[in-house]
Design an enzyme around this catalytic site. Structure first.
Site, PDB file in Angstrom:
ATOM      1  N   GLU A  20      13.620   7.213   0.095  1.00  0.00           N
ATOM      2  CA  GLU A  20      13.209   8.095  -0.996  1.00  0.00           C
ATOM      3  C   GLU A  20      12.865   9.481  -0.470  1.00  0.00           C
ATOM      4  O   GLU A  20      12.555   9.651   0.717  1.00  0.00           O
ATOM      5  CB  GLU A  20      12.021   7.497  -1.750  1.00  0.00           C
ATOM      6  N   ASP A  77      16.228  -4.275   6.744  1.00  0.00           N
ATOM      7  CA  ASP A  77      16.324  -4.243   5.282  1.00  0.00           C
ATOM      8  C   ASP A  77      16.178  -2.840   4.699  1.00  0.00           C
ATOM      9  O   ASP A  77      15.567  -2.669   3.647  1.00  0.00           O
ATOM     10  CB  ASP A  77      15.246  -5.170   4.700  1.00  0.00           C
ATOM     11  N   PHE A 109       0.331   5.199  -0.613  1.00  0.00           N
ATOM     12  CA  PHE A 109      -0.576   6.313  -0.888  1.00  0.00           C
ATOM     13  C   PHE A 109       0.241   7.549  -1.254  1.00  0.00           C
ATOM     14  O   PHE A 109       0.371   8.486  -0.482  1.00  0.00           O
ATOM     15  CB  PHE A 109      -1.472   6.568   0.313  1.00  0.00           C
ATOM     16  N   LEU A 110       0.825   7.529  -2.441  1.00  0.00           N
ATOM     17  CA  LEU A 110       1.681   8.607  -2.910  1.00  0.00           C
ATOM     18  C   LEU A 110       1.201   9.089  -4.272  1.00  0.00           C
ATOM     19  O   LEU A 110       0.654   8.301  -5.058  1.00  0.00           O
ATOM     20  CB  LEU A 110       3.140   8.129  -3.029  1.00  0.00           C
ATOM     21  N   SER A 149       0.853  -1.183   0.000  1.00  0.00           N
ATOM     22  CA  SER A 149       0.000   0.000   0.000  1.00  0.00           C
ATOM     23  C   SER A 149       0.887   1.231   0.000  1.00  0.00           C
ATOM     24  O   SER A 149       1.660   1.438   0.937  1.00  0.00           O
ATOM     25  CB  SER A 149      -0.912   0.017   1.236  1.00  0.00           C
ATOM     26  N   ASP A 166       8.860   0.332   1.792  1.00  0.00           N
ATOM     27  CA  ASP A 166       9.379  -1.034   1.882  1.00  0.00           C
ATOM     28  C   ASP A 166       9.729  -1.403   3.326  1.00  0.00           C
ATOM     29  O   ASP A 166      10.895  -1.463   3.714  1.00  0.00           O
ATOM     30  CB  ASP A 166      10.600  -1.207   0.974  1.00  0.00           C
TER      31      ASP A 166
END
Length: 220
Positions: free
Chosen positions: A94, A89, A22-23, A20, A109
């Protein structure tokens, strides 16, 4: 594709998951994907420099944009976020290009989060323990979430009750948040005892400092 070094593999070749994000589209809000300076080694052939060099942060501080912006403080925030949920991980983060170097980090992620509730992977906190710096607002919020009336596990439990998939996290995972929070507070406390609170806790509500001031940090 499934390799023996992967922590999760399909059975026999499929793995159920969900995403999901939402960008807005990249056309409306371009983003940059930037390697995490504390990226983990993903092979058995060697280790990343931060994994073997406790003074690695001194090198990072000399690299733009970590040398003259709030980016390093945001990286520490991200490391604390990942540690609380056990996410090892974080290979990239971003940013929206519109806000420049001091924009906020997008934590995409998070699929490795909330795996083993019984294990606290201290190495995730390397940006904090090696750089010994943290935002004042983050430090105050973490201390608040350690108070009995605002305990992190209770806040999360109440928040997740609103989710259609409630309870989402099991009780051991919720209790792990409280335990890991205490480890974060201990790491900051160790830095403060070594360098003093003025050098460790950055006043992120003040006016931006000059590049020279930003690089005048304690050697760790």
């Amino acid at each position: 594709m499934c390799k023996t070094e992967y922590a999760v593999c399909g059975n026999p070749h499929l793995l159920e998951g969900s995403l999901s994000a939402f960008l807005p589209s990249l056309n409306l809000a371009p983003r940059l994907s930037i390697p995490n300076p504390w990226i983990r080694s993903y092979s058995f052939e060697g280790k990343e420099e931060w994994e073997v060099n406790p003074l690695y942060c001194n090198t990072v501080r000399e690299i733009y944009p970590y040398s003259n912006s709030n980016r390093l403080l945001n990286i520490v925030d991200m490391a604390i976020f990942d540690f609380l949920m056990g996410n090892m991980d974080r290979h990239h983060y971003e940013m929206f290009t519109k806000f420049g170097d001091d924009g906020f980090l997008l934590h995409l992620d998070n699929a490795r989060g909330f795996g083993r509730h019984s294990h606290d992977e201290i190495s995730i906190l390397a940006p904090l323990s090696q750089c010994c710096t943290i935002k004042r607002t983050t430090w105050l919020r973490l201390q608040l979430l350690a108070e009995p009336e605002y305990r992190l596990s209770d806040v999360m439990r109440e928040s997740l009750l609103q989710d259609p998939l409630a309870p989402v996290l099991t009780e051991p995972h919720l209790l792990a948040l409280d335990r890991r929070l205490q480890l974060v507070l201990a790491a900051v406390g160790s830095c403060i005892r070594t360098f003093g609170e003025a050098a460790v806790v950055a006043n992120d509500t003040a006016q931006p400092r000059s590049p020279a001031e930003n690089t005048a940090r304690p050697d760790t």
